[in-house]
Design a protein around this motif. Structure first.
Motif, mmCIF file in Angstrom:
data_model
loop_
_atom_site.group_PDB
_atom_site.id
_atom_site.type_symbol
_atom_site.label_atom_id
_atom_site.label_comp_id
_atom_site.label_asym_id
_atom_site.label_seq_id
_atom_site.Cartn_x
_atom_site.Cartn_y
_atom_site.Cartn_z
ATOM 1 N N ARG A 23 0.829 -1.213 0.000
ATOM 2 C CA ARG A 23 0.000 0.000 0.000
ATOM 3 C C ARG A 23 0.859 1.255 0.000
ATOM 4 O O ARG A 23 0.547 2.241 -0.687
ATOM 5 C CB ARG A 23 -0.909 -0.023 1.239
ATOM 6 N N ILE A 24 1.970 1.249 0.748
ATOM 7 C CA ILE A 24 2.801 2.454 0.835
ATOM 8 C C ILE A 24 3.949 2.435 -0.175
ATOM 9 O O ILE A 24 4.763 3.360 -0.200
ATOM 10 C CB ILE A 24 3.349 2.652 2.262
ATOM 11 N N GLY A 25 4.023 1.379 -0.986
ATOM 12 C CA GLY A 25 5.058 1.311 -2.010
ATOM 13 C C GLY A 25 6.451 1.050 -1.470
ATOM 14 O O GLY A 25 7.445 1.429 -2.088
ATOM 15 N N GLU A 42 8.297 7.593 6.309
ATOM 16 C CA GLU A 42 8.258 8.540 5.196
ATOM 17 C C GLU A 42 7.388 8.030 4.048
ATOM 18 O O GLU A 42 6.657 8.812 3.424
ATOM 19 C CB GLU A 42 9.679 8.837 4.733
ATOM 20 N N ALA A 43 7.427 6.728 3.772
ATOM 21 C CA ALA A 43 6.564 6.176 2.726
ATOM 22 C C ALA A 43 5.096 6.284 3.119
ATOM 23 O O ALA A 43 4.225 6.580 2.283
ATOM 24 C CB ALA A 43 6.941 4.724 2.452
ATOM 25 N N HIS A 44 4.783 6.048 4.385
ATOM 26 C CA HIS A 44 3.406 6.155 4.873
ATOM 27 C C HIS A 44 2.878 7.576 4.680
ATOM 28 O O HIS A 44 1.773 7.772 4.161
ATOM 29 C CB HIS A 44 3.364 5.774 6.354
ATOM 30 N N THR A 45 3.662 8.575 5.085
ATOM 31 C CA THR A 45 3.177 9.954 4.989
ATOM 32 C C THR A 45 3.045 10.428 3.547
ATOM 33 O O THR A 45 2.260 11.334 3.259
ATOM 34 C CB THR A 45 4.096 10.916 5.761
ATOM 35 N N VAL A 140 2.380 9.986 12.338
ATOM 36 C CA VAL A 140 2.012 10.023 10.916
ATOM 37 C C VAL A 140 0.574 10.504 10.727
ATOM 38 O O VAL A 140 0.036 10.413 9.625
ATOM 39 C CB VAL A 140 2.194 8.626 10.262
ATOM 40 N N GLY A 141 -0.037 11.070 11.786
ATOM 41 C CA GLY A 141 -1.443 11.436 11.683
ATOM 42 C C GLY A 141 -1.815 12.791 12.225
ATOM 43 O O GLY A 141 -2.896 12.948 12.799
ATOM 44 N N PHE A 142 -0.975 13.803 12.039
ATOM 45 C CA PHE A 142 -1.322 15.131 12.554
ATOM 46 C C PHE A 142 -2.087 15.973 11.541
ATOM 47 O O PHE A 142 -2.725 16.953 11.902
ATOM 48 C CB PHE A 142 -0.066 15.885 13.010
ATOM 49 N N PRO A 148 7.092 14.597 9.188
ATOM 50 C CA PRO A 148 7.328 13.779 7.992
ATOM 51 C C PRO A 148 8.342 12.655 8.175
ATOM 52 O O PRO A 148 8.420 11.762 7.339
ATOM 53 C CB PRO A 148 7.837 14.797 6.966
ATOM 54 N N SER A 149 9.112 12.701 9.252
ATOM 55 C CA SER A 149 10.134 11.695 9.527
ATOM 56 C C SER A 149 10.175 11.465 11.030
ATOM 57 O O SER A 149 9.803 12.344 11.812
ATOM 58 C CB SER A 149 11.516 12.173 9.060
#
Length: 286
Positions: A23-25, A42-45, A140-142, A148-149
Motif C-alpha cells: 500500500r505504501i510502495g 516517510e513512505a506512509h506519509t 504520521v497522523g497530525f 514527515p520523519s
C-alpha cells in the motif's frame, strides 16, 4: 517506564505486513532498525492521506483494532485521522519488531495563547529500536503539519526532517512538539510521555468523530505530505506549502471539484462513499 512496559491491550491478530508495505510502495526488506523506521514512516506519509470523511458523513470511528484499520486504510485505500494512522503504524512497527507505546496530547497548532484548553485528543507514538538506547517520536497522523520523519526522543534539540526542522521541548509538567516555520518555532501539541491504553484511545476517537462541534464533524479536511511539499485541503480551499517556504493557494468552485481532488491528488477511493458530494457541498466554506 520502558517503552515495552505498556498497559495490557486486547489480543489482536497479526497485521498483513505485506499488504501494508504494498500500500505504501515500500519494496525493500524491513528489520527493526532506525533506517527501516525512517523509510516506512516517510513512505506512509507520502501515500496514506489524513482525512475525516467518515465523521463528516456521520460514521463514528471507534474500532481501532488491526482488522478495522487494515480494512479501511490498506484494503479500501482510504485515509484517516491520528488514532487511525498511528494505530495502524503501531501494528506495523510491532510486527517488524520495534517497541511501541501510544502517547496522548492536546493540539495547540494555530491557537492563540489565551485560547481555552483543548481536549486531550491527539495520539502519537514513542518507538524504541531493539538493542539500542534510541527512542523516537513518530506521528504520521497530525494532518497539515504532520511530522514527515521520525525524530529522536530528546529534549531541546533541533532535528532535521525531509521538510522543516522539529524539536521536542519541555512544557509545564510535560512536553511539546514544535516545528520551525519561517524562522519561528511553533507548537503543534503538548503531550505526556505516559502510555495511553487502547480504551482511552477509543474514547478519544469516538469523541472527535461524533461530537456535534468537532472540527471533523462540521468540516472537510485532508492532507498529504509529498516529497518536498505539503498538500492541505479545508472545504473548498487548497494550500500547497513548498520546502522553500513559499505557498500556493487555490479556491475550488464546486463540491464536484473537491471530490475529484480527493481522488486524484489525495488518492482516496471515493467510489463507495455515498452522499459524499452532497455533504461536501454543505461544508464548502466551513
Amino acid at each position: 517506564m520502558s517503552p515495552r512496559e505498556d498497559l495490557v491491550e486486547p489480543t489482536e491478530s497479526a497485521i498483513d505486513l505485506d499488504a501494508y508495505l504494498a500500500r505504501i510502495g515500500h519494496r525493500e526488506p524491513v528489520a527493526p532498525t532506525a533506517e527501516t523506521l525512517r523509510t516506512v514512516v516517510e513512505a506512509h506519509t507520502r501515500t496514506i492521506p489524513f482525512e475525516n470523511i467518515d465523521p463528516l458523513l456521520g460514521v463514528p470511528v471507534a474500532d481501532l483494532g488491526v482488522d478495522a484499520l487494515t480494512d479501511k486504510l490498506v484494503r479500501r485505500r482510504r485515509g484517516g485521522f491520528c488514532y487511525e494512522h498511528n494505530g495502524l503504524m503501531r501494528y506495523v512497527l510491532d510486527e517488524i519488531g520495534f517497541g511501541v507505546r501510544h502517547l496522548g496530547g492536546r493540539v495547540v497548532w494555530m491557537l492563540d495563547d489565551d485560547a481555552p484548553l483543548p481536549a486531550r485528543t491527539h495520539n502519537v507514538l514513542a518507538v524504541t529500536v531493539p538493542d539500542s538506547d534510541d527512542e523516537y517520536l513518530v506521528d504520521v497522523g497530525f494532518g497539515g503539519q504532520t511530522l514527515p520523519s521520525p525524530i529522536r526522543f530528546v529534549i531541546d534539540e533541533e532535528q532535521s526532517t525531509r521538510l522543516e526542522p522539529y524539536r521536542i521541548s519541555s512544557f509545564g509538567n510535560g512536553l511539546a512538539l514544535e516545528a520551525l516555520i519561517r524562522d519561528t518555532w511553533r507548537p503543534l501539541y503538548h503531550f505526556s510521555p505516559d502510555t495511553v491504553p487502547r480504551i482511552d484511545r477509543e474514547v478519544g476517537s469516538w469523541y472527535v468523530s461524533t461530537h456535534p462541534r468537532s472540527v471533523f464533524v462540521v468540516g472537510l479536511t485532508a492532507a498529504l505530505v509529498a516529497e518536498d511539499e505539503r498538500w492541505n485541503l479545508r472545504g473548498r480551499n487548497v494550500s500547497v506549502h513548498h520546502r522553500d517556504g513559499t505557498s500556493t493557494k487555490k479556491r475550488l468552485d464546486s463540491a464536484a471539484e473537491v471530490v475529484e481532488l480527493l481522488e486524484d491528488r489525495f488518492g482516496i477511493d471515493v467510489a463507495t462513499l455515498d452522499g459524499l458530494e452532497k455533504r461536501v457541498n454543505e461544508v464548502l466554506d466551513s
